[in-house]
Design an enzyme around this catalytic site. Structure first.
Site, PDB file in Angstrom:
ATOM      1  N   SER A  42      47.025 -13.320  -3.359  1.00 36.73           N
ATOM      2  CA  SER A  42      45.695 -13.718  -2.894  1.00 36.73           C
ATOM      3  C   SER A  42      45.353 -15.145  -3.335  1.00 36.73           C
ATOM      4  O   SER A  42      44.683 -15.868  -2.625  1.00 36.73           O
ATOM      5  CB  SER A  42      44.650 -12.722  -3.376  1.00 36.73           C
ATOM      6  OG  SER A  42      44.533 -12.791  -4.783  1.00 36.73           O
ATOM      7  N   SER A  56      47.935 -17.122  -5.026  1.00 38.94           N
ATOM      8  CA  SER A  56      49.164 -17.795  -5.436  1.00 38.94           C
ATOM      9  C   SER A  56      50.237 -17.677  -4.359  1.00 38.94           C
ATOM     10  O   SER A  56      50.211 -16.764  -3.529  1.00 38.94           O
ATOM     11  CB  SER A  56      49.684 -17.200  -6.741  1.00 38.94           C
ATOM     12  OG  SER A  56      50.144 -15.888  -6.525  1.00 38.94           O
ATOM     13  N   LYS A  79      55.677 -20.013  -9.286  1.00 33.93           N
ATOM     14  CA  LYS A  79      54.422 -19.444  -8.804  1.00 33.93           C
ATOM     15  C   LYS A  79      53.355 -20.526  -8.862  1.00 33.93           C
ATOM     16  O   LYS A  79      53.081 -21.068  -9.932  1.00 33.93           O
ATOM     17  CB  LYS A  79      54.042 -18.242  -9.684  1.00 33.93           C
ATOM     18  CG  LYS A  79      52.824 -17.487  -9.224  1.00 33.93           C
ATOM     19  CD  LYS A  79      52.733 -16.172  -9.984  1.00 33.93           C
ATOM     20  CE  LYS A  79      51.447 -15.442  -9.687  1.00 33.93           C
ATOM     21  NZ  LYS A  79      51.454 -14.076 -10.240  1.00 33.93           N
ATOM     22  N   SER A 139      61.968 -16.997 -14.034  1.00 29.99           N
ATOM     23  CA  SER A 139      63.343 -16.654 -13.680  1.00 29.99           C
ATOM     24  C   SER A 139      63.349 -16.121 -12.244  1.00 29.99           C
ATOM     25  O   SER A 139      62.424 -15.435 -11.813  1.00 29.99           O
ATOM     26  CB  SER A 139      63.904 -15.618 -14.645  1.00 29.99           C
ATOM     27  OG  SER A 139      63.059 -14.502 -14.742  1.00 29.99           O
ATOM     28  N   ALA A 155      64.452 -13.878  -9.241  1.00 32.93           N
ATOM     29  CA  ALA A 155      65.054 -12.588  -8.885  1.00 32.93           C
ATOM     30  C   ALA A 155      65.367 -12.692  -7.398  1.00 32.93           C
ATOM     31  O   ALA A 155      64.473 -12.587  -6.577  1.00 32.93           O
ATOM     32  CB  ALA A 155      64.090 -11.455  -9.171  1.00 32.93           C
ATOM     33  N   ASP A 194      50.029  -2.408 -13.584  1.00 30.45           N
ATOM     34  CA  ASP A 194      50.184  -2.509 -12.125  1.00 30.45           C
ATOM     35  C   ASP A 194      51.649  -2.298 -11.741  1.00 30.45           C
ATOM     36  O   ASP A 194      52.206  -3.040 -10.930  1.00 30.45           O
ATOM     37  CB  ASP A 194      49.669  -3.874 -11.642  1.00 30.45           C
ATOM     38  CG  ASP A 194      49.398  -3.896 -10.139  1.00 30.45           C
ATOM     39  OD1 ASP A 194      49.225  -2.819  -9.536  1.00 30.45           O
ATOM     40  OD2 ASP A 194      49.369  -5.002  -9.559  1.00 30.45           O
ATOM     41  N   GLU A 226      56.522  -3.115  -5.475  1.00 32.93           N
ATOM     42  CA  GLU A 226      56.431  -4.562  -5.175  1.00 32.93           C
ATOM     43  C   GLU A 226      56.617  -5.412  -6.416  1.00 32.93           C
ATOM     44  O   GLU A 226      56.994  -6.580  -6.323  1.00 32.93           O
ATOM     45  CB  GLU A 226      55.055  -4.937  -4.604  1.00 32.93           C
ATOM     46  CG  GLU A 226      54.689  -4.307  -3.309  1.00 32.93           C
ATOM     47  CD  GLU A 226      53.842  -3.058  -3.505  1.00 32.93           C
ATOM     48  OE1 GLU A 226      54.329  -2.097  -4.147  1.00 32.93           O
ATOM     49  OE2 GLU A 226      52.711  -3.052  -3.020  1.00 32.93           O
ATOM     50  N   ASP A 258      54.937  -9.801 -12.387  1.00 37.33           N
ATOM     51  CA  ASP A 258      53.498  -9.815 -12.135  1.00 37.33           C
ATOM     52  C   ASP A 258      52.690  -9.171 -13.257  1.00 37.33           C
ATOM     53  O   ASP A 258      52.292  -8.001 -13.174  1.00 37.33           O
ATOM     54  CB  ASP A 258      53.150  -9.168 -10.787  1.00 37.33           C
ATOM     55  CG  ASP A 258      51.762  -9.587 -10.321  1.00 37.33           C
ATOM     56  OD1 ASP A 258      50.965 -10.059 -11.166  1.00 37.33           O
ATOM     57  OD2 ASP A 258      51.464  -9.456  -9.126  1.00 37.33           O
TER      58      ASP A 258
HETATM   59  N1  ADE Z   1      58.289 -13.384  -6.203  1.00 36.20           N
HETATM   60  C1  ADE Z   1      57.452 -13.325  -7.242  1.00 36.20           C
HETATM   61  N2  ADE Z   1      58.091 -13.580  -8.374  1.00 36.20           N
HETATM   62  C2  ADE Z   1      59.380 -13.794  -8.059  1.00 36.20           C
HETATM   63  C3  ADE Z   1      60.558 -14.063  -8.801  1.00 36.20           C
HETATM   64  N3  ADE Z   1      60.511 -14.187 -10.120  1.00 36.20           N
HETATM   65  N4  ADE Z   1      61.708 -14.195  -8.134  1.00 36.20           N
HETATM   66  C4  ADE Z   1      61.726 -14.056  -6.803  1.00 36.20           C
HETATM   67  N5  ADE Z   1      60.681 -13.795  -6.053  1.00 36.20           N
HETATM   68  C5  ADE Z   1      59.507 -13.659  -6.674  1.00 36.20           C
END
Ligand code: ADE
Length: 336
Positions: A44, A46, A63, A117, A119, A162, A166, A180
């Site tokens: 929302s 970011s 982010k 990092s 992902a 949370d 997701e 998150d």
């Molecule tokens: N989306 C939010 N955080 C992330 C992350 N650390 N790696 C990849 N996609 C993401």
């Protein structure tokens, strides 16, 4: 500069020896140090971008949080909570391979930046959308890694609040990355944070007891929220184990345990513990695990302090044979 080779992504696991150097090298970064590549996701207030360090070509998830939107949506408290929790969990002594790592933060006039990092394989929601449900082996692996991440943050006095598919990202090598921390709650106060860089005072109430976290649970989906949050009770780490119970159910049943046409009816189901296992539910031990997590009284849930913490999981038959220490280096069944 950071010694990792360009082809090595800043994937969740980074060799411990490298960490101190990383931290030093990441100390004084600015936006100009990174190349912003594609967009990875949007929240929302970011947007997460794939970013590359212009010097080392190491890739990160960056982010970018809009200050104007943070102010408009009164998310200042949330942002600082997130930063505080991530900083605590990114210190060399509290780093964990299944938890997103914060390398550095910086800001400019418009935005706050979190260098995280990367992902690089979607999230657990994406996996579930594609596969519908996991095999028992895939679910055991995934659940073990989530348990390792949750018990770790709880040991560091942090409740996520949370936990949902997701927010469970998948690393390049197929391992879980809990992310998150915007709704997270730190239990023991640490050293005070410096004053927020955002100028105007927040109209949001100061951080009170955990019950004030209630609104957070309503931000996203209602399906993983625990009965004590809905009843506005004082909460503890048990909220994360309730969510875990919902997720394990979903991994193996293909649907969430508490679902209905509206939030109102979902909440009624949750507070009255109205859920059913499908007739073809594949594993009795998984069923027993879920039944020891989805309990109204948070103190009764497996994993909580009252139930022996991590050792409760280690002794549960669903996890029999799991090599907990070897998980980070194991081959993920999600890679198949
Ligand atoms: N989306 C939010 N955080 C992330 C992350 N650390 N790696 C990849 N996609 C993401």
């Amino acid at each position: 500069s950071i010694p990792s080779p360009p082809e090595a992504p800043a994937d969740a696991a980074s060799p411990p020896a490298k960490k101190a150097e990383d931290e030093q090298a990441m100390g004084l970064k600015t936006k100009a140090d990174f190349l912003f590549l594609e967009e990875l996701g949007e929240g929302s207030y970011s947007t997460v971008y794939l970013g590359s360090d212009r010097n080392t070509h190491t890739r990160f998830a960056i982010k970018v949080c809009s200050k104007a939107q943070i102010m408009r949506e009164k998310k200042i408290q949330q942002i600082f909570r997130e930063k505080e929790c991530l900083q605590k969990l990114s210190r060399p002594e509290s780093y964990h391979p299944f938890i997103v790592r914060l390398y550095c933060t910086f800001q400019d006039n418009e935005s706050l930046y979190f260098v995280l990092s990367l992902a690089s394989r979607q999230d657990l929601l994406g996996v579930l959308k594609k596969k519908k449900k996991l095999t028992v082996e895939e679910a055991r692996f995934t659940t073990s890694e989530i348990v390792a991440a949750l018990t770790h943050i709880h040991a560091h006095g942090i409740i996520h609040r949370d936990v949902k598919p997701e927010n469970l990202l998948i690393s390049q090598s197929g391992h879980i990355v809990l992310s998150d921390f915007g709704c997270a709650k730190m239990l023991e106060p640490t050293t005070p944070e410096p004053a927020p860089p955002t100028p105007a005072p927040s109209s949001e109430a100061p951080d009170g007891p955990p019950r004030t976290g209630r609104r957070c649970s309503f931000v996203g989906t209602a399906h993983y929220v625990s009965p004590e949050v809905l009843n506005n009770k004082i909460i503890h780490e048990g909220v994360d184990y309730w969510a875990l119970g919902c997720i394990v159910f979903q991994l193996l049943a293909g649907d969430r345990p508490f679902n209905d046409v509206s939030e109102y009816f979902i909440f009624k189901r949750i507070t009255s513990l109205r859920y059913e296992f499908p007739a073809d539910f594949p594993d009795a031990n998984a069923k027993s695990l879920i039944e020891s997590l989805l309990l109204i009284d948070p103190d009764d849930r497996l994993g909580t302090r009252a139930k022996g913490g991590f050792s409760g999981f280690k002794e549960h038959p669903f996890f029999e044979g799991v090599d907990w220490k070897g998980l980070p280096d194991s081959v993920s069944p999600l890679m198949a």
